[in-house]
Motif scaffolding. Sequence first.
Motif, PDB file in Angstrom:
ATOM      1  N   GLY A 255       0.614  -0.983   0.076  1.00 31.06           N
ATOM      2  CA  GLY A 255      -0.282  -0.071  -0.315  1.00 31.06           C
ATOM      3  C   GLY A 255       0.840   1.447  -0.467  1.00 31.06           C
ATOM      4  O   GLY A 255       2.047   1.603   0.549  1.00 31.06           O
ATOM      5  N   ASN A 256      -0.116   2.442  -0.642  1.00 27.49           N
ATOM      6  CA  ASN A 256       0.721   4.109  -0.395  1.00 27.49           C
ATOM      7  C   ASN A 256      -0.247   4.100   1.343  1.00 27.49           C
ATOM      8  O   ASN A 256      -0.328   4.365   1.180  1.00 27.49           O
ATOM      9  N   VAL A 257       1.285   4.175   1.936  1.00 28.87           N
ATOM     10  CA  VAL A 257       0.717   4.671   3.333  1.00 28.87           C
ATOM     11  C   VAL A 257       1.296   6.093   3.575  1.00 28.87           C
ATOM     12  O   VAL A 257       2.481   7.113   3.290  1.00 28.87           O
ATOM     13  N   ILE A 258       0.181   7.259   4.157  1.00 24.80           N
ATOM     14  CA  ILE A 258       0.683   8.564   3.553  1.00 24.80           C
ATOM     15  C   ILE A 258      -0.336   8.620   5.709  1.00 24.80           C
ATOM     16  O   ILE A 258      -1.032   8.115   5.893  1.00 24.80           O
ATOM     17  N   ALA A 259       0.662   9.456   6.318  1.00 26.30           N
ATOM     18  CA  ALA A 259       0.273  10.242   7.695  1.00 26.30           C
ATOM     19  C   ALA A 259      -0.111  11.297   7.215  1.00 26.30           C
ATOM     20  O   ALA A 259       0.436  12.038   7.394  1.00 26.30           O
ATOM     21  N   VAL A 260      -0.985  11.877   8.358  1.00 32.28           N
ATOM     22  CA  VAL A 260      -1.925  12.643   9.086  1.00 32.28           C
ATOM     23  C   VAL A 260      -1.497  12.646  10.865  1.00 32.28           C
ATOM     24  O   VAL A 260      -1.899  11.752  11.381  1.00 32.28           O
ATOM     25  N   ILE A 261      -0.152  13.403  10.685  1.00 31.23           N
ATOM     26  CA  ILE A 261      -0.437  13.291  12.983  1.00 31.23           C
ATOM     27  C   ILE A 261      -0.058  15.243  12.921  1.00 31.23           C
ATOM     28  O   ILE A 261       0.376  15.663  11.835  1.00 31.23           O
ATOM     29  N   ASP A 262      -0.958  15.764  13.696  1.00 31.13           N
ATOM     30  CA  ASP A 262      -1.635  16.694  14.825  1.00 31.13           C
ATOM     31  C   ASP A 262       0.298  17.300  15.440  1.00 31.13           C
ATOM     32  O   ASP A 262       0.910  16.052  15.948  1.00 31.13           O
ATOM     33  N   LYS A 263       0.020  18.200  14.907  1.00 35.83           N
ATOM     34  CA  LYS A 263       1.324  18.834  16.095  1.00 35.83           C
ATOM     35  C   LYS A 263       1.510  17.972  17.403  1.00 35.83           C
ATOM     36  O   LYS A 263       2.525  18.399  17.916  1.00 35.83           O
ATOM     37  N   LYS A 264       0.466  17.510  17.756  1.00 39.36           N
ATOM     38  CA  LYS A 264       0.771  17.632  19.694  1.00 39.36           C
ATOM     39  C   LYS A 264       0.776  15.642  19.724  1.00 39.36           C
ATOM     40  O   LYS A 264       1.254  15.287  20.724  1.00 39.36           O
ATOM     41  N   LYS A 265       1.388  15.157  18.087  1.00 40.86           N
ATOM     42  CA  LYS A 265       1.491  13.423  18.066  1.00 40.86           C
ATOM     43  C   LYS A 265       2.885  13.478  18.322  1.00 40.86           C
ATOM     44  O   LYS A 265       3.391  12.955  16.720  1.00 40.86           O
ATOM     45  N   GLU A 266       3.721  14.308  18.772  1.00 39.93           N
ATOM     46  CA  GLU A 266       5.249  14.415  18.006  1.00 39.93           C
ATOM     47  C   GLU A 266       5.936  12.802  17.704  1.00 39.93           C
ATOM     48  O   GLU A 266       6.973  12.625  17.188  1.00 39.93           O
ATOM     49  N   THR A 267       5.707  12.425  19.803  1.00 38.05           N
ATOM     50  CA  THR A 267       6.072  10.978  19.367  1.00 38.05           C
ATOM     51  C   THR A 267       6.401   9.811  18.162  1.00 38.05           C
ATOM     52  O   THR A 267       6.907   9.161  17.814  1.00 38.05           O
ATOM     53  N   ILE A 268       4.828   9.563  17.853  1.00 41.36           N
ATOM     54  CA  ILE A 268       4.027   9.295  16.909  1.00 41.36           C
ATOM     55  C   ILE A 268       4.493  10.010  15.101  1.00 41.36           C
ATOM     56  O   ILE A 268       5.989   8.588  14.300  1.00 41.36           O
ATOM     57  N   ARG A 269       4.826  10.754  15.386  1.00 38.18           N
ATOM     58  CA  ARG A 269       5.527  11.822  14.293  1.00 38.18           C
ATOM     59  C   ARG A 269       7.641  11.531  14.409  1.00 38.18           C
ATOM     60  O   ARG A 269       8.057  10.546  12.965  1.00 38.18           O
ATOM     61  N   LYS A 270       7.653  11.010  15.810  1.00 36.37           N
ATOM     62  CA  LYS A 270       9.334  10.698  15.443  1.00 36.37           C
ATOM     63  C   LYS A 270       9.373   9.495  15.273  1.00 36.37           C
ATOM     64  O   LYS A 270      10.469   8.857  14.602  1.00 36.37           O
ATOM     65  N   TYR A 271       8.446   8.729  15.913  1.00 36.92           N
ATOM     66  CA  TYR A 271       8.441   6.826  16.015  1.00 36.92           C
ATOM     67  C   TYR A 271       8.742   6.558  14.190  1.00 36.92           C
ATOM     68  O   TYR A 271       9.316   5.915  13.313  1.00 36.92           O
ATOM     69  N   ILE A 272       7.271   7.199  13.245  1.00 36.89           N
ATOM     70  CA  ILE A 272       7.714   6.412  11.598  1.00 36.89           C
ATOM     71  C   ILE A 272       8.943   7.422  10.722  1.00 36.89           C
ATOM     72  O   ILE A 272       8.934   6.737  10.428  1.00 36.89           O
ATOM     73  N   LEU A 273       9.290   8.602  11.208  1.00 39.37           N
ATOM     74  CA  LEU A 273      10.546   8.683  10.776  1.00 39.37           C
ATOM     75  C   LEU A 273      11.692   8.175  10.634  1.00 39.37           C
ATOM     76  O   LEU A 273      12.789   8.072  10.286  1.00 39.37           O
ATOM     77  N   GLU A 274      11.821   7.604  11.664  1.00 40.03           N
ATOM     78  CA  GLU A 274      13.023   6.908  12.666  1.00 40.03           C
ATOM     79  C   GLU A 274      13.098   5.486  11.905  1.00 40.03           C
ATOM     80  O   GLU A 274      13.674   4.666  11.260  1.00 40.03           O
ATOM     81  N   ASN A 275      11.186   4.690  12.034  1.00 40.01           N
ATOM     82  CA  ASN A 275      11.504   3.142  12.145  1.00 40.01           C
ATOM     83  C   ASN A 275      10.528   2.736  10.821  1.00 40.01           C
ATOM     84  O   ASN A 275      10.468   1.994  10.219  1.00 40.01           O
ATOM     85  N   GLN A 276       9.588   4.522  10.120  1.00 45.95           N
ATOM     86  CA  GLN A 276       8.897   3.772   8.763  1.00 45.95           C
ATOM     87  C   GLN A 276       9.421   4.887   7.606  1.00 45.95           C
ATOM     88  O   GLN A 276       9.192   5.497   7.251  1.00 45.95           O
ATOM     89  N   LYS A 277      10.347   4.262   7.318  1.00 48.16           N
ATOM     90  CA  LYS A 277      10.642   5.291   5.829  1.00 48.16           C
ATOM     91  C   LYS A 277      10.465   5.451   4.827  1.00 48.16           C
ATOM     92  O   LYS A 277      10.089   6.701   3.938  1.00 48.16           O
ATOM     93  N   GLU A 278       9.982   4.518   4.554  1.00 46.29           N
ATOM     94  CA  GLU A 278       8.120   5.095   3.261  1.00 46.29           C
ATOM     95  C   GLU A 278       7.429   5.636   3.705  1.00 46.29           C
ATOM     96  O   GLU A 278       6.546   5.895   2.686  1.00 46.29           O
TER      97      GLU A 278
END
Length: 647
Positions: free
Chosen positions: A444-467
């Motif tokens: 699948g083509n995976v897109i993440a919509v993350i608000d500014k209060k969810k920086e922990t999940i943003r960091k997790y995706i950037l570090e572990n799910q680079k695609e």
Amino acid sequence: MNYFSVVFCTILFSVTSSFSQEKIDKYVVGKGETVSQIAQKFKITPYEIYKLNPDAQNGLKPNSVLLIPKSNGKSNVTSSKTAKQQPKTHLVVAKETLFGIEKKYDITDEALKKANPDIEKYGLQVGQILNIPSKNTSKTSVVAKNVVVYHTVLPKETKYSIAKQYGMTIEELERKNPEIVANLAVGYELLIKGNGSKPVAKVVPAETKVVSEKHVAVSVPEPVNYIDYTVKPKETFYSLSKMFGLTQQQLIELNPALSAGVQEGMVLKVPSKSNQIASNSVKQKVVLTKKSSDIKKTLVLLLPFNIAKNGGDTISSNVNRLNNDKFLNMTLDFYSGALMAIDSAKQVGVVMDVKIFDSNEAKTTSSVASIFSDNNLANADAVVGPFYQSNVEKTASLFAQNNVPVISPLSKDTGNPMPNLYQSIVSTAVLKSAMFDFMNAKQGNVIAVIDKKKETIRKYILENQKEVKIAPLTATGGLDVESFKKLLVKDKINYVILETANTGMIKYTMNTMLGVMANYQVQLVILEPNETLDTDEISFENLTKLHLMYPSATRENTSPEAQLFMQSYRKKNKVNPSTFAIRGFDITFDTMMRLSQDKTYQETAETMITEQVENKFEYRKKEEGGYVNNGTYILYYDTDLTIKEAR
């Protein structure tokens, strides 16, 4: 509450004269009906329904109206002349496999791929229209209509898997083979088709060569060494068949789970190929319903009743504690489920010495040490409990000398590495990883919509799910719609991960997704429970339209076995089982059934995946020591208002 109103599309009321000439009927969809079922009812193909009702490809809603072509002797179904003139087509729907399509139209794998060359390049895609070659143009199938068909039972095959493979029920299989009603033996030849009076075509292992349609030449088979192979990303039936020199059907015979399609991470049983493929430890999904060991085992349950906390041995003091002590109520619920498990195990012949003790525990204290020394428990076969992580670790250290497995039933903590400690609760990290594994396996083509209060999940995706593509936000923190649309891909399913508790952002993102559904395949995904989605402000109907998908450690089980448990529990306890009661049943029953096998608990943990009422137990050995449960489910909201498991 009825979340759906009756849907009458404009197109249904603007039927043109050309439709009238074709004699079109209108059909009101019943609850739970599928396009395939309706097509069978009217003796037409699903393609004919989709041709008149394009929106049906997005799913059927109860009480919606379909246009149905009348069967008048001129349709593709009844006119052999028309069938010869016009090529038959098939619209691929969700969960279909090449094997199922080939079986449906009684054509060979080679013939289907020859008529549709793109299959070998890109695999099978939902919404794809396949050309179905006529039987006259395809090669004659080995299993012909005038041939009696037998199936040789392979190791680990069941009546269910064999019946499913040939599109029949277990009752039909047993009716043709009455001698297997009591037992199914490996190597036995089952009658699948015919009455045994015609030439025989046997479903045989790979080393048997089919010489002609009516004769089978069997060479003396050489010993075949099998290994375990883990499916890699983007691998298909075609690539696996080429790699191992097996047909698609032979792969499914060795691995019945493949009948649902090839998925990344699957562990397959395949013939050894000159040691070119490294072997991995196999995990076999099994249903443990019978004992295979007659050795009486001992199970210890350490449950925190904390009787010492009672202010006095009076009715009023006990009632007061029951009314106010949530921890005690949780323990009693767990205990009631465990008692049901002990009774259920007895019913299938498992006789076990179950010792139940009050662990008298708080977060950092318990009476486990004195229980261990006073009751000679060093030689127990397994221990369930206590509840708190620090106490379960102390218990594991006490039982470590004899490597007695200690199962932590409720703690979510990772804990310290201990070789005999089994963490049965699935961690949040495992759930997230399972969700991404599923989406990647579907390419699948995976897109993440993350608000500014969810920086922990943003960091997790950037570090572990680079695609994963992260959708840009506006200056005010909302979704940048135009930038979001540019991230969508037309030839793939677009998974949109939504990480926000903001009601406005949720509604805005969902409306954007609904607005692009005409041109893109989109599905809403969450990685963790989101309470905002359960509020009245969020349309439940829209959640089902977007097939909200999420990872879960438990499932909604409506099987007959689960219903029987629910009924038995209600009859015995006069209430429905709580989450903790079901957990108590699942953990206890699973442990007892594992102990009743001709293997140690550790061996079953390393080789067997089991499922009980709500929970799956798929233990993985940690490098630093001990075991964790990876038993997860990927669930989604369906348009019939039910939650289903994604496959």
